[in-house]
Design a protein around this motif. Sequence first.
Motif, short mmCIF file in Angstrom:
data_model
loop_
_atom_site.label_atom_id
_atom_site.label_comp_id
_atom_site.label_asym_id
_atom_site.label_seq_id
_atom_site.Cartn_x
_atom_site.Cartn_y
_atom_site.Cartn_z
N SER A 23 2.78 -9.02 -3.37
CA SER A 23 2.98 -8.11 -2.26
C SER A 23 4.29 -7.37 -2.38
CB SER A 23 2.95 -8.88 -0.94
OG SER A 23 4.06 -9.74 -0.86
N ALA A 24 4.43 -6.32 -1.58
CA ALA A 24 5.68 -5.57 -1.53
C ALA A 24 6.17 -5.56 -0.10
CB ALA A 24 5.45 -4.15 -2.03
N ARG A 25 7.49 -5.57 0.10
CA ARG A 25 8.00 -5.69 1.45
C ARG A 25 8.33 -4.35 2.07
NH1 ARG A 25 13.63 -5.51 1.43
NH2 ARG A 25 14.63 -5.52 -0.61
N ALA A 26 8.24 -3.25 1.31
CA ALA A 26 8.52 -1.94 1.87
C ALA A 26 7.33 -1.43 2.66
CB ALA A 26 8.88 -0.96 0.75
N GLY A 27 7.55 -0.40 3.43
CA GLY A 27 6.48 0.19 4.22
C GLY A 27 5.68 1.19 3.40
N PHE A 120 1.71 -4.15 -10.10
CA PHE A 120 0.52 -4.32 -9.28
C PHE A 120 0.85 -4.76 -7.84
CE2 PHE A 120 -0.95 -4.98 -13.69
CZ PHE A 120 -1.89 -3.97 -13.75
N ALA A 121 2.05 -4.46 -7.40
CA ALA A 121 2.43 -4.80 -6.03
C ALA A 121 1.59 -4.02 -5.02
CB ALA A 121 3.91 -4.49 -5.80
N VAL A 122 1.22 -4.70 -3.94
CA VAL A 122 0.47 -4.08 -2.84
C VAL A 122 1.13 -4.47 -1.53
CG1 VAL A 122 -1.76 -3.85 -1.68
CG2 VAL A 122 -1.69 -4.22 -4.16
N SER A 123 1.46 -3.49 -0.70
CA SER A 123 2.09 -3.78 0.59
C SER A 123 1.04 -4.11 1.63
CB SER A 123 2.93 -2.58 1.06
OG SER A 123 2.08 -1.56 1.56
N VAL A 124 1.49 -4.62 2.77
CA VAL A 124 0.59 -4.90 3.88
C VAL A 124 -0.14 -3.63 4.30
CG1 VAL A 124 0.48 -5.65 6.28
CG2 VAL A 124 1.96 -6.86 4.68
N ALA A 125 0.56 -2.49 4.21
CA ALA A 125 -0.03 -1.20 4.60
C ALA A 125 -1.00 -0.67 3.55
CB ALA A 125 1.07 -0.18 4.85
N GLY A 126 -1.03 -1.31 2.36
CA GLY A 126 -1.95 -0.88 1.32
C GLY A 126 -1.33 0.00 0.25
N ARG A 148 -6.30 4.27 -9.80
CA ARG A 148 -5.43 4.83 -10.84
C ARG A 148 -3.96 4.76 -10.44
NH1 ARG A 148 -5.87 10.05 -11.72
NH2 ARG A 148 -5.15 9.93 -13.87
N LEU A 149 -3.70 4.47 -9.17
CA LEU A 149 -2.31 4.39 -8.72
C LEU A 149 -1.59 3.18 -9.31
CD1 LEU A 149 -2.70 5.38 -4.96
CD2 LEU A 149 -1.89 6.80 -6.85
N PHE A 150 -2.32 2.28 -9.96
CA PHE A 150 -1.68 1.17 -10.67
C PHE A 150 -1.33 1.55 -12.11
CE2 PHE A 150 -4.09 -1.52 -7.53
CZ PHE A 150 -2.96 -2.00 -6.88
N HIS A 151 -1.77 2.71 -12.58
CA HIS A 151 -1.42 3.19 -13.91
C HIS A 151 0.03 3.66 -13.89
CE1 HIS A 151 -1.14 6.37 -17.04
NE2 HIS A 151 -1.82 5.48 -17.74
N LEU A 152 0.81 3.27 -14.89
CA LEU A 152 2.24 3.52 -14.92
C LEU A 152 2.60 4.98 -14.65
CD1 LEU A 152 5.22 2.91 -15.53
CD2 LEU A 152 4.67 3.04 -17.97
N GLN A 153 2.14 5.88 -15.52
CA GLN A 153 2.56 7.27 -15.37
C GLN A 153 1.97 7.91 -14.11
OE1 GLN A 153 1.72 9.98 -18.59
NE2 GLN A 153 3.03 11.57 -17.74
N THR A 154 0.74 7.55 -13.77
CA THR A 154 0.13 8.11 -12.55
C THR A 154 0.93 7.72 -11.33
OG1 THR A 154 -2.08 8.02 -13.54
CG2 THR A 154 -1.97 8.18 -11.15
#
Length: 207
Positions: A23-27, A120-126, A148-154
Amino acid sequence: MSRGRRHMLVAGLALFAGLGPGSARAGGQLEEPLADAVRTALSSAVSNGRPPRPGFNNIEERLAYLRWLGAMSQRLLRRNAEHLTRVEFLETVWYESRRAGLDSSLVLGLIEVESGFRKFAVSVAGARGYMQVMPFWARSIGDGDASRLFHLQTNLRFGCVILRHYLDRERGDLFLALGRYNGSRGRAEYPSAVFGARKRWDYQEKA
């Protein structure tokens, strides 16, 4: 309650609160209507693909880049032990930040706060990936494929283009632009965290 059940309950609450390993802690950014001209410009900025390979006008520029790459790779070592992965990541940060007219240390500081350098971090907000891009951006200015948002350059391309967009909207006010990026415009906690992290990635050539 048994110790085992208590442990499972605590772990479940941590995951629910966004504190789990991935998970990620940012909004996350807030979805807002875009004028057609803005949507077209952002779509073009995102889709204009090119390998993140730096170009230099002279050997001095190339040597300065290589010194930066070596210094940043060393700082990133404790977060990623794999040399080639670090280099690919830093090359992409360098390319995408300059492509968007942003400082590389700012982008690295934002990534540290947003995802802790977890691909591959995912926040509570998605929000997803290194720069915690919200999936609605894939629909608004991309091809609609949020995976595709998990692809590095994308991910870095979207993140840098979005931050540039917010910076332009806020007439160059980085404090407000960062707040808008995080969905907390006007509050100091997030910009202050990014500014603090930015200092850890600042690089000055020795005289």
